[in-house]
Design a protein around this motif. Structure first.
Motif, PDB file in Angstrom:
ATOM      1  N   VAL A 184     -46.187 -22.196  15.316  1.00 16.48           N
ATOM      2  CA  VAL A 184     -45.159 -22.199  13.809  1.00 16.48           C
ATOM      3  C   VAL A 184     -45.822 -21.506  12.903  1.00 16.48           C
ATOM      4  CG1 VAL A 184     -44.376 -23.088  11.933  1.00 16.48           C
ATOM      5  CG2 VAL A 184     -44.971 -24.181  13.982  1.00 16.48           C
ATOM      6  N   PRO A 185     -44.664 -19.965  13.081  1.00 14.72           N
ATOM      7  CA  PRO A 185     -45.214 -19.047  11.845  1.00 14.72           C
ATOM      8  C   PRO A 185     -45.733 -19.620  11.028  1.00 14.72           C
ATOM      9  CG  PRO A 185     -43.149 -18.186  13.249  1.00 14.72           C
ATOM     10  CD  PRO A 185     -43.228 -19.598  13.176  1.00 14.72           C
ATOM     11  N   ALA A 186     -46.822 -18.974   9.512  1.00 16.75           N
ATOM     12  CA  ALA A 186     -46.930 -19.405   8.329  1.00 16.75           C
ATOM     13  C   ALA A 186     -48.752 -18.294   7.892  1.00 16.75           C
ATOM     14  CB  ALA A 186     -48.266 -20.802   8.471  1.00 16.75           C
ATOM     15  N   ARG A 187     -47.605 -18.106   6.390  1.00 14.33           N
ATOM     16  CA  ARG A 187     -48.479 -17.202   5.863  1.00 14.33           C
ATOM     17  C   ARG A 187     -48.849 -17.660   3.929  1.00 14.33           C
ATOM     18  NH1 ARG A 187     -42.691 -14.209   4.962  1.00 14.33           N
ATOM     19  NH2 ARG A 187     -41.620 -15.372   3.130  1.00 14.33           N
ATOM     20  N   TYR A 188     -50.064 -17.387   3.881  1.00 12.58           N
ATOM     21  CA  TYR A 188     -50.447 -16.974   2.662  1.00 12.58           C
ATOM     22  C   TYR A 188     -49.648 -17.277   1.787  1.00 12.58           C
ATOM     23  CZ  TYR A 188     -54.659 -17.874  -0.539  1.00 12.58           C
ATOM     24  OH  TYR A 188     -55.952 -18.206  -1.437  1.00 12.58           O
ATOM     25  N   VAL A 189     -50.147 -17.365   0.212  1.00 14.79           N
ATOM     26  CA  VAL A 189     -49.109 -17.635  -0.731  1.00 14.79           C
ATOM     27  C   VAL A 189     -49.786 -17.882  -2.015  1.00 14.79           C
ATOM     28  CG1 VAL A 189     -47.122 -17.583  -2.161  1.00 14.79           C
ATOM     29  CG2 VAL A 189     -46.703 -18.502   0.350  1.00 14.79           C
ATOM     30  N   SER A 190     -50.340 -16.357  -2.792  1.00 18.92           N
ATOM     31  CA  SER A 190     -50.918 -17.018  -4.074  1.00 18.92           C
ATOM     32  C   SER A 190     -49.578 -16.652  -4.901  1.00 18.92           C
ATOM     33  CB  SER A 190     -51.710 -15.841  -4.287  1.00 18.92           C
ATOM     34  OG  SER A 190     -51.268 -14.191  -4.766  1.00 18.92           O
ATOM     35  N   GLY A 191     -49.718 -17.410  -6.424  1.00 13.08           N
ATOM     36  CA  GLY A 191     -49.283 -17.713  -7.429  1.00 13.08           C
ATOM     37  C   GLY A 191     -50.093 -18.193  -8.890  1.00 13.08           C
ATOM     38  N   TYR A 192     -49.319 -19.015  -9.665  1.00 12.92           N
ATOM     39  CA  TYR A 192     -49.497 -20.109 -10.091  1.00 12.92           C
ATOM     40  C   TYR A 192     -48.712 -21.377 -10.466  1.00 12.92           C
ATOM     41  CZ  TYR A 192     -51.390 -15.224 -12.448  1.00 12.92           C
ATOM     42  OH  TYR A 192     -51.750 -14.276 -12.778  1.00 12.92           O
ATOM     43  N   LEU A 193     -49.840 -22.077 -11.203  1.00  7.73           N
ATOM     44  CA  LEU A 193     -48.662 -23.864 -11.375  1.00  7.73           C
ATOM     45  C   LEU A 193     -48.951 -23.966 -12.660  1.00  7.73           C
ATOM     46  CD1 LEU A 193     -47.475 -26.521  -9.894  1.00  7.73           C
ATOM     47  CD2 LEU A 193     -50.072 -26.829  -9.143  1.00  7.73           C
ATOM     48  N   VAL A 194     -48.112 -24.636 -12.781  1.00  2.53           N
ATOM     49  CA  VAL A 194     -48.355 -25.445 -14.662  1.00  2.53           C
ATOM     50  C   VAL A 194     -49.471 -25.569 -14.536  1.00  2.53           C
ATOM     51  CG1 VAL A 194     -47.040 -26.813 -16.507  1.00  2.53           C
ATOM     52  CG2 VAL A 194     -45.677 -24.628 -15.436  1.00  2.53           C
ATOM     53  N   GLY A 195     -50.011 -26.105 -15.473  1.00  2.00           N
ATOM     54  CA  GLY A 195     -51.482 -26.390 -15.938  1.00  2.00           C
ATOM     55  C   GLY A 195     -52.897 -25.786 -15.354  1.00  2.00           C
ATOM     56  N   ASP A 196     -52.323 -24.828 -14.247  1.00  2.00           N
ATOM     57  CA  ASP A 196     -53.520 -23.697 -14.183  1.00  2.00           C
ATOM     58  C   ASP A 196     -55.233 -23.141 -15.177  1.00  2.00           C
ATOM     59  OD1 ASP A 196     -53.534 -23.865 -11.806  1.00  2.00           O
ATOM     60  OD2 ASP A 196     -52.049 -22.024 -11.263  1.00  2.00           O
ATOM     61  N   GLY A 197     -55.674 -23.410 -15.047  1.00  2.00           N
ATOM     62  CA  GLY A 197     -56.829 -23.467 -16.337  1.00  2.00           C
ATOM     63  C   GLY A 197     -57.287 -24.370 -16.477  1.00  2.00           C
ATOM     64  N   ALA A 198     -57.041 -25.920 -16.122  1.00  2.00           N
ATOM     65  CA  ALA A 198     -57.339 -27.136 -16.155  1.00  2.00           C
ATOM     66  C   ALA A 198     -58.734 -26.926 -15.622  1.00  2.00           C
ATOM     67  CB  ALA A 198     -57.001 -27.956 -16.049  1.00  2.00           C
ATOM     68  N   TYR A 201     -43.475 -23.936 -10.037  1.00  2.00           N
ATOM     69  CA  TYR A 201     -44.215 -22.929  -9.825  1.00  2.00           C
ATOM     70  C   TYR A 201     -44.270 -21.415  -9.502  1.00  2.00           C
ATOM     71  CZ  TYR A 201     -46.772 -26.231  -6.344  1.00  2.00           C
ATOM     72  OH  TYR A 201     -47.496 -27.057  -6.136  1.00  2.00           O
ATOM     73  N   VAL A 202     -45.108 -20.630  -9.575  1.00  2.00           N
ATOM     74  CA  VAL A 202     -44.340 -19.147 -10.179  1.00  2.00           C
ATOM     75  C   VAL A 202     -44.597 -18.287  -9.033  1.00  2.00           C
ATOM     76  CG1 VAL A 202     -45.332 -17.028 -10.912  1.00  2.00           C
ATOM     77  CG2 VAL A 202     -44.377 -18.901 -12.584  1.00  2.00           C
ATOM     78  N   ARG A 203     -44.664 -17.645  -8.010  1.00  2.68           N
ATOM     79  CA  ARG A 203     -45.007 -16.850  -6.443  1.00  2.68           C
ATOM     80  C   ARG A 203     -45.170 -15.460  -6.845  1.00  2.68           C
ATOM     81  NH1 ARG A 203     -42.153 -14.854  -2.152  1.00  2.68           N
ATOM     82  NH2 ARG A 203     -42.743 -15.308  -0.458  1.00  2.68           N
ATOM     83  N   LEU A 204     -46.648 -14.988  -6.573  1.00  2.13           N
ATOM     84  CA  LEU A 204     -46.675 -13.874  -6.272  1.00  2.13           C
ATOM     85  C   LEU A 204     -46.617 -12.668  -5.996  1.00  2.13           C
ATOM     86  CD1 LEU A 204     -50.005 -14.338  -8.982  1.00  2.13           C
ATOM     87  CD2 LEU A 204     -48.135 -12.896  -9.712  1.00  2.13           C
ATOM     88  N   ALA A 205     -47.590 -13.384  -4.265  1.00  3.94           N
ATOM     89  CA  ALA A 205     -47.643 -12.347  -3.020  1.00  3.94           C
ATOM     90  C   ALA A 205     -47.775 -12.900  -1.904  1.00  3.94           C
ATOM     91  CB  ALA A 205     -48.629 -11.428  -3.726  1.00  3.94           C
ATOM     92  N   ILE A 206     -47.517 -12.895  -1.164  1.00  2.10           N
ATOM     93  CA  ILE A 206     -47.941 -13.261   0.777  1.00  2.10           C
ATOM     94  C   ILE A 206     -48.994 -12.577   1.652  1.00  2.10           C
ATOM     95  CG2 ILE A 206     -45.393 -14.247   0.204  1.00  2.10           C
ATOM     96  CD1 ILE A 206     -45.117 -12.093   2.677  1.00  2.10           C
ATOM     97  N   GLY A 207     -49.253 -12.810   2.220  1.00  2.00           N
ATOM     98  CA  GLY A 207     -50.052 -12.288   3.684  1.00  2.00           C
ATOM     99  C   GLY A 207     -50.462 -12.186   4.078  1.00  2.00           C
ATOM    100  N   LEU A 208     -51.072 -12.880   5.525  1.00  2.00           N
ATOM    101  CA  LEU A 208     -51.238 -13.242   6.692  1.00  2.00           C
ATOM    102  C   LEU A 208     -52.419 -13.935   6.373  1.00  2.00           C
ATOM    103  CD1 LEU A 208     -51.531 -10.507   9.470  1.00  2.00           C
ATOM    104  CD2 LEU A 208     -50.195 -12.288   8.952  1.00  2.00           C
ATOM    105  N   ASP A 209     -53.587 -14.079   5.432  1.00  2.00           N
ATOM    106  CA  ASP A 209     -54.301 -15.013   4.581  1.00  2.00           C
ATOM    107  C   ASP A 209     -54.929 -13.613   2.753  1.00  2.00           C
ATOM    108  OD1 ASP A 209     -55.837 -12.818   5.133  1.00  2.00           O
ATOM    109  OD2 ASP A 209     -57.390 -13.475   6.699  1.00  2.00           O
ATOM    110  N   TYR A 210     -55.690 -15.256   2.707  1.00  2.00           N
ATOM    111  CA  TYR A 210     -56.690 -14.559   1.552  1.00  2.00           C
ATOM    112  C   TYR A 210     -56.267 -13.082   1.015  1.00  2.00           C
ATOM    113  CZ  TYR A 210     -59.391 -13.863  -2.769  1.00  2.00           C
ATOM    114  OH  TYR A 210     -60.196 -13.024  -3.724  1.00  2.00           O
ATOM    115  N   LEU A 211     -56.945 -12.579   2.262  1.00  2.00           N
ATOM    116  CA  LEU A 211     -57.403 -10.636   2.200  1.00  2.00           C
ATOM    117  C   LEU A 211     -56.104 -10.524   1.488  1.00  2.00           C
ATOM    118  CD1 LEU A 211     -60.068 -10.384   4.349  1.00  2.00           C
ATOM    119  CD2 LEU A 211     -60.331 -10.865   1.929  1.00  2.00           C
ATOM    120  N   GLY A 212     -55.110 -10.613   1.762  1.00  2.00           N
ATOM    121  CA  GLY A 212     -53.363  -9.627   2.427  1.00  2.00           C
ATOM    122  C   GLY A 212     -52.130 -10.060   0.518  1.00  2.00           C
ATOM    123  N   ALA A 213     -53.242 -11.509   0.301  1.00  2.00           N
ATOM    124  CA  ALA A 213     -52.117 -11.333  -0.839  1.00  2.00           C
ATOM    125  C   ALA A 213     -53.659 -12.322  -2.360  1.00  2.00           C
ATOM    126  CB  ALA A 213     -51.326 -13.524  -0.802  1.00  2.00           C
ATOM    127  N   ALA A 214     -53.876 -11.256  -1.957  1.00  2.00           N
ATOM    128  CA  ALA A 214     -56.068 -11.195  -3.045  1.00  2.00           C
ATOM    129  C   ALA A 214     -55.437 -10.803  -4.149  1.00  2.00           C
ATOM    130  CB  ALA A 214     -57.187 -10.687  -2.905  1.00  2.00           C
TER     131      ALA A 214
END
Length: 280
Positions: free
Chosen positions: A185-199, A238-251
Motif C-alpha cells: 500500500v503506498p504511504a507517505r509522511y505528513v507534517s502539520g499541526y493539531l489543535v492542542g499542540d504545545g500542551a 488538523y492543519v496539513r503542512l508538508a508531505i514526504g517519503l519520511d520525516y526528512l522530506g517533510a521536516a
C-alpha cells in the motif's frame, strides 16, 4: 473550524555561530477542507526568504544569515479555516503517481519484526478493500506503541522505535508507513499541526514541535490520512503542512550552522481554535 497557530523555533549558539542556512516547510497550502486565511514567517535576523515548491509540491522557504549569531528565531503565525473531510485529501495537485510512495527509506524500512506485525495486524480483516485493512493497522499500532518523547530522536528508524514499543508521533507515522509499504500500500509522511499542540505531551496529547501522521492510498478515494498517535483519521482540528517519503522530506525546519560551539533548540508552540469562527 478556524485555527490560530503561533510557532516559534529558537536556536542558541555558544560561542556564536559564523552563519546558518535554513530550509522551512512551515506554510500550509490550500485544498479541499483547508484554506489559509493569513500566514506570515518572520526571521529574527535580516535576510531574504526565498520561496519555492519542492519536488513534492510543498511550499518551501530558504534563507541564509551571516554571523556572529548568538540566537536565531523563526516565527510562523497565522490562521487556517478547516472542514472535516474524514481524512480524505482532495484538491491537491499530485506530482507523482502513488507507486512512488512504495519506495523504502532508511527511516521506514520494515525489518522482520515489523513485517510480521503488519501481517498479523491485518490477517483477521474480512471486509474487502484497503480501507478496513488500514484502520485495523492503525488500531494495532496505537495498541502496541506508547507515546514517550524520551527514547527516540529525529533519526530513529521505524524498526528501532517499534523494538522499544515507545516513541512520538514521528515514530508512529514511520511504523505505519513501513507496514503499509510491506503490504503493498503506498504511504507517505505528513507534517502539520493539531489543535492542542504545545500542551505537555502525554498519551497522544500535545506535541511540542508540531504533529505528524501518515497518508495511505486507497483506490476510489485517493489519499487518506491516518493518525496512529490519536487513533483517528484527521479531522477539522488538523492543519496539513508538508508531505514526504519520511520525516526528512517533510521536516518543518532543517538546516546547518557554520562554526560556533554548542547548539540549543527551544520551541514555543500554540495551536488553538480561534475565537473568530466561521458563521454558518
Amino acid at each position: 473550524m478556524r485555527i490560530q497557530i503561533n510557532h516559534a523555533t529558537t536556536y542558541t549558539y555558544d560561542p556564536p555561530a559564523n552563519g546558518a542556512i535554513q530550509v522551512l516547510r512551515l506554510t500550509p497550502g490550500n485544498h479541499d477542507g483547508q484554506y489559509v486565511v493569513r500566514w506570515r514567517i518572520d526571521v529574527s535576523e535580516n535576510c531574504r526568504l526565498r520561496a519555492h515548491q519542492d519536488a513534492f509540491g510543498n511550499i518551501t522557504h530558504s534563507f541564509a544569515v551571516d554571523g556572529p549569531l548568538s540566537t536565531l528565531t523563526v516565527l510562523v503565525e497565522g490562521e487556517v479555516e478547516t472542514q472535516d473531510t474524514s481524512g480524505v485529501v482532495r484538491g491537491v495537485k499530485e506530482r507523482f503517481p502513488p507507486s512512488l510512495f512504495l519506495r523504502e527509506t532508511d527511516l521506514t524500512a520494515p525489518d522482520a519484526e515489523l513485517r510480521a506485525f503488519a501481517d498479523t495486524a491485518t490477517a483477521a480483516v474480512e471486509e474487502p478493500g484497503r480501507l478496513p485493512l488500514l484502520h485495523a493497522l492503525m488500531d494495532a499500532v496505537a495498541d502496541t506503541m506508547t507515546y514517550d518523547a524520551d527514547p527516540t530522536h529525529a533519526s530513529t528508524t521505524a524498526g528501532e522505535s517499534f523494538a522499544l514499543k515507545r516513541g512520538v508521533c514521528q515514530d508512529f507515522a514511520h511504523i505505519f508507513i513501513a507496514c503499509c509499504r510491506h503490504l503493498g500500500v503506498p504511504a507517505r509522511y505528513v507534517s502539520g499541526y493539531l489543535v492542542g499542540d504545545g500542551a505537555a505531551p502525554g498519551s497522544g496529547a500535545g506535541h511540542q514541535a508540531g504533529h505528524a501522521w501518515a497518508e495511505a492510498y486507497v483506490e476510489d478515494l485517493g489519499w487518506v490520512g491516518f493518525d496512529c498517535t490519536n487513533r483517528q483519521c484527521p479531522t477539522e482540528a488538523y492543519v496539513r503542512l508538508a508531505i514526504g517519503l519520511d520525516y526528512l522530506g517533510a521536516a518543518p525546519v532543517r538546516g546547518n550552522r557554520y562554526g560556533g560551539g554548542d547548539e540549543q533548540l527551544s520551541v514555543a508552540l500554540k495551536v488553538d481554535q480561534s475565537s473568530r469562527q466561521i458563521q454558518g
